[in-house]
Design an enzyme around this catalytic site. Structure first.
Site, PDB file in Angstrom:
ATOM      1  N   GLU A  33       0.823  -1.206   0.000  1.00 40.33           N
ATOM      2  CA  GLU A  33       0.000   0.000   0.000  1.00 40.33           C
ATOM      3  C   GLU A  33       0.857   1.256   0.000  1.00 40.33           C
ATOM      4  O   GLU A  33       0.578   2.219  -0.731  1.00 40.33           O
ATOM      5  CB  GLU A  33      -0.932   0.020   1.221  1.00 40.33           C
ATOM      6  CG  GLU A  33      -1.933  -1.124   1.248  1.00 40.33           C
ATOM      7  CD  GLU A  33      -1.457  -2.316   2.052  1.00 40.33           C
ATOM      8  OE1 GLU A  33      -2.271  -2.906   2.776  1.00 40.33           O
ATOM      9  OE2 GLU A  33      -0.249  -2.661   1.945  1.00 40.33           O
ATOM     10  N   ARG A  63      11.405 -24.834  -4.562  1.00 36.38           N
ATOM     11  CA  ARG A  63      12.285 -24.572  -3.407  1.00 36.38           C
ATOM     12  C   ARG A  63      12.411 -23.078  -3.138  1.00 36.38           C
ATOM     13  O   ARG A  63      12.372 -22.626  -1.990  1.00 36.38           O
ATOM     14  CB  ARG A  63      13.679 -25.151  -3.661  1.00 36.38           C
ATOM     15  CG  ARG A  63      13.821 -26.630  -3.461  1.00 36.38           C
ATOM     16  CD  ARG A  63      15.283 -27.037  -3.615  1.00 36.38           C
ATOM     17  NE  ARG A  63      15.487 -28.468  -3.565  1.00 36.38           N
ATOM     18  CZ  ARG A  63      16.663 -29.071  -3.718  1.00 36.38           C
ATOM     19  NH1 ARG A  63      17.746 -28.327  -3.956  1.00 36.38           N
ATOM     20  NH2 ARG A  63      16.765 -30.380  -3.645  1.00 36.38           N
ATOM     21  N   PRO A 105      11.073 -42.727   1.868  1.00 39.65           N
ATOM     22  CA  PRO A 105       9.793 -43.392   2.110  1.00 39.65           C
ATOM     23  C   PRO A 105       9.383 -43.496   3.572  1.00 39.65           C
ATOM     24  O   PRO A 105       8.194 -43.517   3.877  1.00 39.65           O
ATOM     25  CB  PRO A 105       9.994 -44.774   1.495  1.00 39.65           C
ATOM     26  CG  PRO A 105      11.474 -44.980   1.459  1.00 39.65           C
ATOM     27  CD  PRO A 105      12.058 -43.628   1.240  1.00 39.65           C
TER      28      PRO A 105
END
Length: 359
Positions: free
Chosen positions: A55, A187, A295
């Site tokens: 702003e 990233r 995993p």
């Protein structure tokens, strides 16, 4: 009452806000357009924390033309003094007579107060125009403020048969250069990148953005035993490093000497409390967290329903008996959590899938 012109000006404000995707962290991405007599007289977007808000930049460009104008802003103007003064004061001093905000600021220091201040001063105030787009742009900021944890995106490169690496652990490179470039962009937009000890041992990643990026993400390693080798690449280079662990110890001193911050968040023996770890990252101002893990860690995050979005890069190859995306076992198919495809597109030779949980 909003008009087609209002929508066009707000769309421009959102376009400006997106210019801060990689720089505004930990602040929200905000754009502002000042319009008087059907003409844009000022534009601005928040670049980085500590610098003027959107702003104020738009009002500075508008100068005296801001008197009697409408301000289109993607987030409710702030009304508190932080590193910069309140934007509500700036709008009132400039003589703006109408403010159109895309969404209310979820920050408790603002949350409706900024809009109320403007209304009490006699300004016409409207909120909600293109609010969905604005909320998505700042989904990490909203998550940190409302849920006290970052918005979590889990990324993985997989083969057609769902493998992330060969049985030997070799994984570079399953996906092509265009997909890897897309990950670099992801990233750069993230406040932090998180991985686990299995990935550190197997791949020795840097978790950084290529040279020339305006900011490096915080690098986060989850480890229950603090056994990160001092020579690990994740401990070197630009950008901070946070190690999330169960309990601190002598090994923590070695990591601190290497420049890392060690944060003990508790948990069961050999198992870091991931929910507490995310809360600790939120306390450090992390809005958007990118997970690049193996995993085991990914399975834990999924099972605790801490993943807000999956980004899967699927390569046109079959790897056979290799490493799975997530290592967990379901007792019944009915227990599988459903995911929704939000976007599917070609990225070079690969296909990028973006999924979010259903329900």
């Amino acid at each position: 009452m909003t008009t087609v012109q209002d929508s066009a000006y707000m769309a421009r404000a959102l376009e400006l806000a997106r210019r801060g995707l990689t720089t505004t962290h930990p602040n929200p991405r905000v754009g502002c357009v000042i319009v008087r007599g059907g003409r844009v007289v000022g534009e601005g977007f928040h670049v980085r924390a500590g610098e003027p808000h959107a702003e104020r930049l738009a009002l500075f460009e508008a100068g005296e033309a801001a008197r009697g104008a409408t301000a289109y802003v993607t987030l409710e103007p702030c009304c508190h003094t932080g590193r910069t003064p309140p934007c509500t004061d700036a709008l009132l001093e400039a003589g703006v007579t109408r403010v159109v905000a895309a969404m209310e600021d979820p920050d408790a220091r603002v949350k409706g107060r900024g809009l109320a201040i403007l209304r009490s001063a006699g300004l016409s105030v409207e909120v909600g125009l293109m609010g969905g787009e604005a909320a998505r742009l700042n989904r990490g900021f909203v998550s940190r403020v409302v849920r006290s944890r970052p918005f979590v995106v889990a990324k993985a490169g997989i083969s057609l048969d769902g493998r992330t690496a060969l049985a030997s652990g070799e994984s570079q490179w399953i996906t092509g250069p265009q997909a890897r470039a897309d990950v670099q962009r992801l990233r750069a937009e993230s406040g932090a990148v998180l991985t686990g000890m299995g990935t550190v041992r197997q791949d020795d990643p840097r978790l950084t953005v290529h040279a020339g990026a305006p900011r490096q993400p915080l690098r986060v390693v989850v480890t229950s035993d603090l056994a990160i080798p001092p020579a690990a690449r994740v401990l070197s280079g630009a950008g901070g490093v946070v190690v999330l662990t169960v309990a601190d110890g002598p090994a923590g001193d070695i990591l601190r000497a290497a420049g890392a911050e060690v944060v003990a968040v508790g948990g069961a023996p050999g198992r870091v409390d991931l929910r507490a770890g995310l809360a600790a990252l939120a306390e450090r101002g992390v809005n958007d967290l990118l997970v690049e893990a193996g995993p085991t860690l990914l399975a834990s995050l999924l099972q605790e329903q801490l993943v807000d979005e999956l980004r899967i890069y699927m390569a046109p190859a079959l790897l056979g008996n290799g490493r799975p995306l997530a290592d967990f076992t379901l007792s019944a198919l009915s227990g599988a959590r459903p995911w929704r495809y939000d976007d599917v597109r070609r990225i070079g030779r690969d296909v990028r899938l973006i999924l979010t949980p259903e329900g």
